[in-house]
Scaffold this active site. Structure first.
Site, PDB file in Angstrom:
ATOM      1  N   GLY A  15       0.780  -1.232   0.000  1.00  0.00           N
ATOM      2  CA  GLY A  15       0.000   0.000   0.000  1.00  0.00           C
ATOM      3  C   GLY A  15       0.812   1.283   0.000  1.00  0.00           C
ATOM      4  O   GLY A  15       0.376   2.289   0.566  1.00  0.00           O
ATOM      5  N   THR A  16       1.945   1.300  -0.690  1.00  0.00           N
ATOM      6  CA  THR A  16       2.680   2.575  -0.745  1.00  0.00           C
ATOM      7  C   THR A  16       1.945   3.582  -1.630  1.00  0.00           C
ATOM      8  O   THR A  16       1.994   4.784  -1.369  1.00  0.00           O
ATOM      9  CB  THR A  16       4.135   2.401  -1.231  1.00  0.00           C
ATOM     10  OG1 THR A  16       4.134   1.914  -2.565  1.00  0.00           O
ATOM     11  CG2 THR A  16       4.918   1.464  -0.325  1.00  0.00           C
ATOM     12  N   LYS A 101     -13.571 -24.222 -21.916  1.00  0.00           N
ATOM     13  CA  LYS A 101     -14.874 -23.646 -21.560  1.00  0.00           C
ATOM     14  C   LYS A 101     -15.087 -23.735 -20.046  1.00  0.00           C
ATOM     15  O   LYS A 101     -15.548 -22.799 -19.405  1.00  0.00           O
ATOM     16  CB  LYS A 101     -15.948 -24.448 -22.301  1.00  0.00           C
ATOM     17  CG  LYS A 101     -17.332 -23.908 -22.219  1.00  0.00           C
ATOM     18  CD  LYS A 101     -18.264 -24.694 -23.144  1.00  0.00           C
ATOM     19  CE  LYS A 101     -19.714 -24.462 -22.810  1.00  0.00           C
ATOM     20  NZ  LYS A 101     -20.248 -25.286 -21.726  1.00  0.00           N
ATOM     21  N   ASN A 158      -6.994   2.370 -12.249  1.00  0.00           N
ATOM     22  CA  ASN A 158      -5.947   1.414 -11.861  1.00  0.00           C
ATOM     23  C   ASN A 158      -4.572   2.009 -12.163  1.00  0.00           C
ATOM     24  O   ASN A 158      -4.446   2.838 -13.073  1.00  0.00           O
ATOM     25  CB  ASN A 158      -6.125   0.112 -12.655  1.00  0.00           C
ATOM     26  CG  ASN A 158      -5.109  -0.938 -12.270  1.00  0.00           C
ATOM     27  OD1 ASN A 158      -4.819  -1.132 -11.079  1.00  0.00           O
ATOM     28  ND2 ASN A 158      -4.528  -1.614 -13.245  1.00  0.00           N
ATOM     29  N   HIS A 160      -0.735   0.900 -13.341  1.00  0.00           N
ATOM     30  CA  HIS A 160      -0.027  -0.226 -13.935  1.00  0.00           C
ATOM     31  C   HIS A 160       1.470   0.095 -14.029  1.00  0.00           C
ATOM     32  O   HIS A 160       1.838   1.183 -14.482  1.00  0.00           O
ATOM     33  CB  HIS A 160      -0.595  -0.522 -15.330  1.00  0.00           C
ATOM     34  CG  HIS A 160       0.089  -1.687 -15.966  1.00  0.00           C
ATOM     35  ND1 HIS A 160      -0.156  -2.982 -15.570  1.00  0.00           N
ATOM     36  CD2 HIS A 160       1.054  -1.755 -16.910  1.00  0.00           C
ATOM     37  CE1 HIS A 160       0.623  -3.797 -16.267  1.00  0.00           C
ATOM     38  NE2 HIS A 160       1.370  -3.079 -17.087  1.00  0.00           N
TER      39      HIS A 160
END
Ligand code: GRF
Length: 240
Positions: A15-16, A101, A158, A160
């Site tokens: 969590g930086t 599937k 988000n 990345h």
């Protein structure tokens, strides 16, 4: 000062990035307040960081849920009442084409069971934006459609660890390093039905020297991430 937006956060680890956002909110560098931090993994440092900042926290233990689905199988009654496999299958762009599937169905169903638990908690909050801050799970259309309820309006962000569209997937800095790139970077983007494919909000780059190790690259990258994420949240806040 502009009205503050409410931000929910999801994490998986240290969590930086979360800390950088907490600090930016606390110091009024961005017009945002964090209303919760959820984790897919119990006991991670990021939860502690949130609790220290008096933010509500919760855990939806993905590993446990997926294990349970593998052990006991998935009955229709285990699935969320509003889960429609055909609809989710037609929308999702996450699963590689050589998966069977059965594998695709298991993936979408087990994730929807976990995502329903997230939604049961998250939807009780008044939340303008959901920020994935090192959340290491892909979100399926089942979840995304229940957060992005206004057509055309993305609400999930988000970060990345690479300069998208290069190196999507779980190991952006590793892939950048192994390819021998001389420039690395990070990207903040909105989340859509694919893996790291949504519209880009912001990017930051750094130089990679010949002597740099993977650890050096990760260090340089994270420092850029901590600047980029608050900046992109403010960009969102400026538009609402
Ligand atoms: C970051 O490198 C982020 O880009 C990636 O996971 C890492 C999380 O780091 N998705 P932290 O938990 O914010 O320290």
């Amino acid at each position: 000062m502009a009205k503050k937006i409410t931000v929910g956060t999801l994490i998986s680890g240290g969590g930086t990035n979360l800390q950088a956002i907490i600090d930016a909110c606390r110091d009024n560098r961005i017009d945002a307040n964090i209303v919760f931090t959820g984790s897919d993994t119990p006991g991670v440092k990021g939860l502690e960081r949130a609790q220290k900042a008096n933010i509500d926290t919760f855990v939806v233990d993905y590993a446990h849920i997926i294990e349970d689905c593998k052990k006991n199988g998935i009955k229709d009654t285990d699935l969320p009442k509003d889960f429609n496999l055909k609809e989710i299958q037609s929308k999702q762009k996450l699963v590689v084409s050589d998966a069977s599937k059965e594998q695709v169905e298991f993936f979408l169903k087990s994730r929807a069971i976990a995502e329903k638990k997230l939604l049961d908690i998250i939807l009780d909050y008044d939340m303008d934006l959901l920020v994935l801050a090192g959340f290491m799970r892909v979100l399926t259309p089942y979840f995304i459609d229940r957060i992005n309820i206004e057509p055309g309006k993305h609400k999930i962000m988000n970060i990345h660890p690479a300069l998208l569209p290069s190196f999507p997937g779980t190991d952006g800095y590793g892939d950048t390093f192994r390819y021998g790139c001389k420039i690395g970077g990070c990207t903040v983007h909105f989340v859509d039905y694919g893996e790291d494919t949504g519209p880009i909000i912001g990017q930051k780059a750094f130089e990679i020297e010949d002597k740099d190790t993977l650890d050096d690259i990760k260090k340089k990258g994270l420092e850029k991430e901590w600047e980029l994420y608050p900046h992109c949240i403010q960009k969102f806040a400026d538009r609402v």
